[in-house]
Write a protein that holds these residues in place. Structure first.
Motif, PDB file in Angstrom:
ATOM      1  N   VAL A 127      70.357  14.308 -97.694  1.00 49.16           N
ATOM      2  CA  VAL A 127      69.409  13.830 -96.619  1.00 49.16           C
ATOM      3  C   VAL A 127      68.491  13.441 -97.360  1.00 49.16           C
ATOM      4  N   PHE A 128      67.838  11.972 -97.094  1.00 49.92           N
ATOM      5  CA  PHE A 128      67.085  11.330 -97.985  1.00 49.92           C
ATOM      6  C   PHE A 128      66.110  10.392 -97.162  1.00 49.92           C
ATOM      7  N   ASP A 129      64.962  10.029 -97.734  1.00 47.79           N
ATOM      8  CA  ASP A 129      64.266   9.072 -96.906  1.00 47.79           C
ATOM      9  C   ASP A 129      63.253   8.494 -98.112  1.00 47.79           C
ATOM     10  N   GLN A 130      63.276   7.148 -98.532  1.00 46.20           N
ATOM     11  CA  GLN A 130      62.644   6.738 -99.496  1.00 46.20           C
ATOM     12  C   GLN A 130      61.038   6.799 -99.233  1.00 46.20           C
ATOM     13  N   HIS A 131      60.536   6.895 -98.175  1.00 46.46           N
ATOM     14  CA  HIS A 131      59.189   7.176 -97.728  1.00 46.46           C
ATOM     15  C   HIS A 131      58.844   8.377 -98.593  1.00 46.46           C
ATOM     16  N   TYR A 132      59.601   9.355 -99.094  1.00 45.08           N
ATOM     17  CA  TYR A 132      59.104  10.863 -99.580  1.00 45.08           C
ATOM     18  C   TYR A 132      59.185  10.548-101.326  1.00 45.08           C
ATOM     19  N   ARG A 167      79.050  34.665-101.114  1.00 48.42           N
ATOM     20  CA  ARG A 167      77.598  34.549-100.827  1.00 48.42           C
ATOM     21  C   ARG A 167      77.397  33.100-101.490  1.00 48.42           C
ATOM     22  N   VAL A 168      75.773  32.747-100.807  1.00 46.46           N
ATOM     23  CA  VAL A 168      75.498  31.396-101.087  1.00 46.46           C
ATOM     24  C   VAL A 168      74.065  31.356-101.552  1.00 46.46           C
ATOM     25  N   VAL A 169      73.557  30.707-102.768  1.00 41.38           N
ATOM     26  CA  VAL A 169      72.306  30.477-102.839  1.00 41.38           C
ATOM     27  C   VAL A 169      71.982  28.819-102.909  1.00 41.38           C
ATOM     28  N   VAL A 170      71.025  28.439-102.201  1.00 39.90           N
ATOM     29  CA  VAL A 170      70.541  27.070-102.369  1.00 39.90           C
ATOM     30  C   VAL A 170      69.476  26.754-103.241  1.00 39.90           C
ATOM     31  N   LEU A 171      69.590  25.873-104.066  1.00 47.61           N
ATOM     32  CA  LEU A 171      68.725  25.278-105.161  1.00 47.61           C
ATOM     33  C   LEU A 171      68.343  24.087-105.222  1.00 47.61           C
ATOM     34  N   TRP A 172      67.064  23.632-104.916  1.00 48.77           N
ATOM     35  CA  TRP A 172      66.499  22.210-105.031  1.00 48.77           C
ATOM     36  C   TRP A 172      66.251  21.873-106.469  1.00 48.77           C
ATOM     37  N   ASP A 200      58.525  14.123 -87.074  1.00 42.96           N
ATOM     38  CA  ASP A 200      57.512  14.379 -87.452  1.00 42.96           C
ATOM     39  C   ASP A 200      57.398  13.814 -89.118  1.00 42.96           C
ATOM     40  N   PRO A 201      56.478  13.008 -89.358  1.00 45.24           N
ATOM     41  CA  PRO A 201      56.475  12.628 -90.853  1.00 45.24           C
ATOM     42  C   PRO A 201      55.987  13.605 -91.754  1.00 45.24           C
ATOM     43  N   SER A 202      55.409  14.565 -91.281  1.00 47.67           N
ATOM     44  CA  SER A 202      54.959  15.970 -92.301  1.00 47.67           C
ATOM     45  C   SER A 202      56.249  16.592 -92.689  1.00 47.67           C
ATOM     46  N   ILE A 203      57.204  16.334 -92.147  1.00 48.49           N
ATOM     47  CA  ILE A 203      58.731  17.121 -92.352  1.00 48.49           C
ATOM     48  C   ILE A 203      59.557  16.068 -93.396  1.00 48.49           C
ATOM     49  N   ALA A 204      59.489  16.792 -94.841  1.00 53.51           N
ATOM     50  CA  ALA A 204      60.180  16.110 -95.722  1.00 53.51           C
ATOM     51  C   ALA A 204      61.542  16.274 -95.838  1.00 53.51           C
ATOM     52  N   PRO A 205      62.437  15.616 -96.613  1.00 56.35           N
ATOM     53  CA  PRO A 205      63.902  16.239 -96.778  1.00 56.35           C
ATOM     54  C   PRO A 205      63.906  17.550 -97.433  1.00 56.35           C
ATOM     55  N   SER A 206      63.118  17.928 -98.321  1.00 57.63           N
ATOM     56  CA  SER A 206      63.381  19.209 -99.049  1.00 57.63           C
ATOM     57  C   SER A 206      62.981  20.286 -97.903  1.00 57.63           C
ATOM     58  N   GLN A 207      62.114  20.058 -96.825  1.00 54.27           N
ATOM     59  CA  GLN A 207      61.868  21.228 -95.975  1.00 54.27           C
ATOM     60  C   GLN A 207      63.250  21.146 -94.990  1.00 54.27           C
ATOM     61  N   ILE A 208      63.719  20.385 -94.726  1.00 55.14           N
ATOM     62  CA  ILE A 208      65.131  20.250 -93.933  1.00 55.14           C
ATOM     63  C   ILE A 208      65.942  20.792 -94.591  1.00 55.14           C
ATOM     64  N   ASN A 226      57.293  20.102-104.504  1.00 53.71           N
ATOM     65  CA  ASN A 226      57.055  19.765-103.181  1.00 53.71           C
ATOM     66  C   ASN A 226      56.710  21.004-102.329  1.00 53.71           C
ATOM     67  N   LEU A 227      56.149  20.556-101.212  1.00 53.11           N
ATOM     68  CA  LEU A 227      55.732  21.574-100.019  1.00 53.11           C
ATOM     69  C   LEU A 227      56.941  21.846 -99.437  1.00 53.11           C
ATOM     70  N   THR A 228      57.444  22.889 -99.668  1.00 57.20           N
ATOM     71  CA  THR A 228      58.884  23.294 -99.156  1.00 57.20           C
ATOM     72  C   THR A 228      58.967  24.356 -98.405  1.00 57.20           C
ATOM     73  N   VAL A 229      58.771  25.520 -99.112  1.00 59.20           N
ATOM     74  CA  VAL A 229      59.067  26.806 -98.450  1.00 59.20           C
ATOM     75  C   VAL A 229      57.832  27.703 -98.319  1.00 59.20           C
ATOM     76  N   ASP A 230      56.518  26.863 -99.058  1.00 66.71           N
ATOM     77  CA  ASP A 230      55.359  27.584 -98.967  1.00 66.71           C
ATOM     78  C   ASP A 230      54.496  27.252 -97.672  1.00 66.71           C
ATOM     79  N   LEU A 231      55.149  27.665 -96.575  1.00 64.90           N
ATOM     80  CA  LEU A 231      54.799  27.208 -95.127  1.00 64.90           C
ATOM     81  C   LEU A 231      54.978  28.338 -94.398  1.00 64.90           C
TER      82      LEU A 231
END
Length: 445
Positions: A127-132, A167-172, A200-208, A226-231
């Protein structure tokens, strides 16, 4: 070993680390490939996991006179390195061997010994958007009618991988996104899900990615600022699905040094008039941070450390007027070998000025890779520990972050040594051992 712990918890409540631990990495750049290549090199006995607390550090149990210092990996039920399976996403077509060769962190001699293993890991489209991330142009990018569709594609990737591991862990480990602030769309899971449908433009790829992982009940670690899980929506989702989350932005070079030196100044009640920090960095991270919008995200992460450690509101005569400046300069010839230079103006008895200068010629990904490994293993442990998983936020992992995540209303603890004590005491706590307070009076009874 004692089985009962405070609050009626039992070490036996922790699910065993049986089977394979799947690690899904977002962004197969310098940090990710250094992590993956390093783990494989350690597994083959080609190198040591230097820098990894989970693999090399001991933990004291009982009194100093007991001489009981097992390795953390032998004390806590962590997953074995032999059981880790890697996959992930990237916006470029390179397999992990090609990406590692391009990053030029690990010598070709080391890479050649594990080339077939690395070549076999082919990232999925991302998932990628050059805007971010203005300075990158992805060539393998997921397509969807809206952000909710993209999130569902990531969820499908996670669920397919879950069928092959236990089991799974996801790492950005992707690039730093542009600076964003929380909006109404981030206040609840329902609002966030509607926002994805509305693009919504406030939702960045890392949040997805974070949403997809937490929706699947999978722990998520954010190695960028990034503003990601601190929400609020992510904290809500984390607690709902017992999917541990923690801070953001690996604490590797310059900030690591700050969290060592600043506590020392405060411990001695030495004043700080100014702290100027600059970085020279030539890898992809440096290129991305050359964009002012991405740099602001990093700057916010770096600037907050001193205020929380030095507490100018409590010590205004020493720290109230501190001038703190952070700069990052993209310099391609340096590659991943970052240089962090600090000029610190301090003052002591009767206000007389002094100076300290630090020139840290470090290797960014070499410092980040063991942090990423520890976080994967500790988040997996937290997921298997009901008393931790149900909390959502894992404050005990603050040690690894420039921006530790804490419960609403708390200030984050940045002092590296307090963070280490918190980490070790949490391990003692869940394993039913006495906490270490360092009071020591009982030795003199």
């Amino acid at each position: 070993m004692v089985s009962e712990v405070q609050g009626g918890l039992k070490a036996s409540d922790i699910a065993p680390a049986k089977g394979k631990l799947g690690v899904m990495v977002v962004g197969m750049g310098a940090v990710a490939t250094t992590l993956i290549a390093g783990v494989e090199a350690v597994r083959r006995g080609l190198a040591k996991p230097i820098g990894s607390l989970s693999q090399m550090m001991t933990i004291r149990l009982g009194k100093r006179t007991d001489e009981n210092h097992p390795l953390i990996k032998d004390f806590a039920p962590l997953a074995s390195l032999d059981d880790i399976v890697f996959t992930g996403w990237d916006i470029f077509e390179d397999n992990v061997y090609e990406a590692a060769a391009h990053a030029k962190v690990i010598d070709q001699d080391h890479l050649s010994q594990i080339k077939p293993f690395l070549e076999a890991i082919q990232p999925m489209p991302a998932v990628f958007d050059q805007h971010y991330v203005k300075r990158l142009n992805g060539t393998r990018v997921k397509q969807g009618k809206h952000k909710c569709d993209l999130a569902q594609q990531v969820i499908a990737d996670i669920q397919n991988f879950q069928k092959t591991v236990d089991r799974v862990v996801v790492l950005w480990a992707g690039s730093t996104e542009i600076f964003l602030e929380p909006t109404a769309v981030h206040q609840s899971v329902a609002a966030f899900e509607k926002g994805m449908v509305d693009n919504d433009p406030s939702i960045a790829p890392s949040q997805i990615y974070a949403y997809a992982a937490l929706k699947c009940g999978v722990p998520f670690a954010n190695g960028a600022p990034n503003l990601t899980v601190d929400l609020p929506c992510m904290v809500e989702l984390s607690r709902q699905n017992s999917a541990p989350i923690t801070g953001k932005d690996f604490k590797t070079g310059q900030t690591f040094i700050k969290t060592v030196l600043a506590p020392a100044f405060k411990a001695r009640m030495l004043g700080v008039a100014g702290w100027y920090s600059t970085n020279i960095l030539g890898n992809r991270d440096g290129e991305v941070l050359d964009d002012p919008e991405s740099f602001k995200t990093k700057e916010e992460s770096k600037l907050g450390v001193l205020d929380y450690i030095l507490q100018p509101e409590l010590y205004p005569e020493l720290y109230k007027d501190l001038y703190h400046k952070v700069r990052i300069n993209y310099y391609p010839p340096r590659g991943d070998n970052k240089e962090g230079w600090d000029n610190i103006d301090i003052f002591g008895w009767l206000g007389y000025p002094m100076q300290i200068k630090v020139d840290f010629l470090c290797r960014d990904s070499i410092l980040a890779a063991p942090i990423a490994l520890d976080l994967v293993l500790f988040l997996d442990l937290a997921k298997r520990t009901p008393a931790l998983a149900n909390l959502g936020i894992q404050e005990w992992l603050s040690f690894y972050w420039k921006s530790p995540q804490v419960a609403e209303g708390l200030y984050p603890e940045h002092d590296l040594f307090i963070q280490l004590m918190k980490l070790k005491n949490t391990l003692r706590h869940i394993m039913g051992e006495d906490l270490i307070t360092h009071l020591g009076l009982d030795y003199y009874d």
